[in-house]
Design an enzyme around this catalytic site. Sequence first.
Site, PDB file in Angstrom:
ATOM      1  N   CYS A 149     -10.552  -2.089  51.256  1.00  0.00           N
ATOM      2  CA  CYS A 149     -11.630  -3.186  50.763  1.00  0.00           C
ATOM      3  C   CYS A 149     -12.764  -2.690  51.474  1.00  0.00           C
ATOM      4  CB  CYS A 149     -11.230  -4.380  51.457  1.00  0.00           C
ATOM      5  SG  CYS A 149     -10.063  -5.712  50.322  1.00  0.00           S
ATOM      6  N   GLN A 159      -0.955  -7.676  53.858  1.00  0.00           N
ATOM      7  CA  GLN A 159      -0.089  -7.286  53.999  1.00  0.00           C
ATOM      8  C   GLN A 159       1.933  -7.397  54.801  1.00  0.00           C
ATOM      9  OE1 GLN A 159      -0.509  -3.774  54.228  1.00  0.00           O
ATOM     10  NE2 GLN A 159      -2.653  -4.423  53.110  1.00  0.00           N
ATOM     11  N   ASN A 213      -4.018  -4.637  58.442  1.00  0.00           N
ATOM     12  CA  ASN A 213      -3.321  -3.881  57.472  1.00  0.00           C
ATOM     13  C   ASN A 213      -3.808  -2.396  57.839  1.00  0.00           C
ATOM     14  OD1 ASN A 213      -6.146  -5.403  57.505  1.00  0.00           O
ATOM     15  ND2 ASN A 213      -7.164  -4.139  56.509  1.00  0.00           N
ATOM     16  N   THR A 223      -8.297 -21.736  33.420  1.00  0.00           N
ATOM     17  CA  THR A 223      -7.078 -21.418  33.458  1.00  0.00           C
ATOM     18  C   THR A 223      -6.451 -19.996  33.351  1.00  0.00           C
ATOM     19  OG1 THR A 223      -8.522 -21.858  30.476  1.00  0.00           O
ATOM     20  CG2 THR A 223      -6.531 -20.254  31.107  1.00  0.00           C
ATOM     21  N   SER A 247      -1.143 -11.574  48.047  1.00  0.00           N
ATOM     22  CA  SER A 247      -1.650 -11.328  47.278  1.00  0.00           C
ATOM     23  C   SER A 247      -0.613 -10.680  46.541  1.00  0.00           C
ATOM     24  CB  SER A 247      -2.969  -9.695  47.157  1.00  0.00           C
ATOM     25  OG  SER A 247      -4.166 -10.612  47.647  1.00  0.00           O
ATOM     26  N   ALA A 248      -0.113 -10.413  44.572  1.00  0.00           N
ATOM     27  CA  ALA A 248       1.015  -9.498  44.652  1.00  0.00           C
ATOM     28  C   ALA A 248       1.500  -8.340  44.887  1.00  0.00           C
ATOM     29  CB  ALA A 248       0.952  -9.924  43.312  1.00  0.00           C
ATOM     30  N   HIS A 249       0.079  -7.402  44.503  1.00  0.00           N
ATOM     31  CA  HIS A 249      -0.386  -6.476  44.789  1.00  0.00           C
ATOM     32  C   HIS A 249      -0.033  -5.523  45.365  1.00  0.00           C
ATOM     33  CE1 HIS A 249      -3.922  -4.781  46.392  1.00  0.00           C
ATOM     34  NE2 HIS A 249      -3.909  -6.057  46.643  1.00  0.00           N
TER      35      HIS A 249
END
Length: 384
Positions: free
Chosen positions: A326, A181, A153, A239, A201-203
Amino acid sequence: MLFFDYHSTTPVEPGVAEKVLLYMTKEFGNASSTEHAIGDAAEDAVKEAKSHIANLVGASPRDIIFTSGSTESINLAIQGTVQHLENKDIHPRIALSAVEHKAVLDTCLALEEQGRVKLSILPVDTQARIDLAQLEQACASGIHLLCVMAANNEVGTIYPVKKIAHIAQTYNVPFLCDASQAVGKVPIHFKEWGITMLSLSAHKFYGPQGVGALVVKRGHPLEPLLYGGGHQRGLRSGTLNLPGIVGLGEACRLRKLEMEEDERAIREKRDRLQKLLTDKIPGLVVNGDQENRLAGNLHISIPGIPNSAVIARVRLKLAISTGSACSSGVEAPSHVLRAMNRDEDIVEGSLRIGLGKFTTDAEVVAAAEILSQTVHAVRAAMAV
């Protein structure tokens, strides 16, 4: 403001954003409420998203556990595996590369500090490449989990995941691959390569923030981190984030269609930016494996120029970073560059530049000008 921090996050694709909004406002059912048609529609949307994710990474839809992102996925993978082994009175041994993301490193270090695991740290060379012979020795020594990322990353080095998975399989070692990544940027074949667990991760590939997945090979035992309604085979209660999951699925569908062409164009822009900066800034150093790195990655160092001095001057014009998002707010040198045994002036002068599919040629030229002018200004100020 020019955005060159695509490793930290990416803009959401317009088509993805439209689907997310639809499932926040009109198709807003709870996928667990299967007593009525609205819940059934939500469940169908989740199944469709699983199919798109599985298609992108070469897995089966049943392998996918939805999470809030890679950090949660990694914690579930590592802590869930360790807890299962402890339940069998086994004291786990984990091998991991020295340049793993903090989500992997800090989780493993915390478990070691608690006395629950023994760690073996696999070193890297000056380009952040891992020695497969050393990795095989670690697997042969009888470890219980191997953690190696798909792509770094910070410096963008891509790892030979297929070979690593084969070595791990040979010694019957579960293999966790942090592919945060890499997914949507390089081909991943989860089932074919024999990966045990994979986080995403989607983002990181034009999907929404706050949603991700852990892909788990069928039969690999895990203990849950969260307890509740027993959702997702009891491995992750709560949920389901329907809008996020739909957005993740749509982002995966688009990456499958557009990845190859997009990454080629991104690579061309990255190479142009690298040449412009190299020509304009004497002494500039490019970090990482330049022959085998992410298309959008440009990690540079300017010896003698503290990265904080550059960031302070460009932060309102140009979005770049000094390392992992992060670790933002933590004043500490890059553990990746330290593991690469880079000189102190390389570490202190490092900058991470990330390009993506929405980066334009005009932005590349403008970014090069802003950075070069800033470096010259800092050098002039330091010379006074």
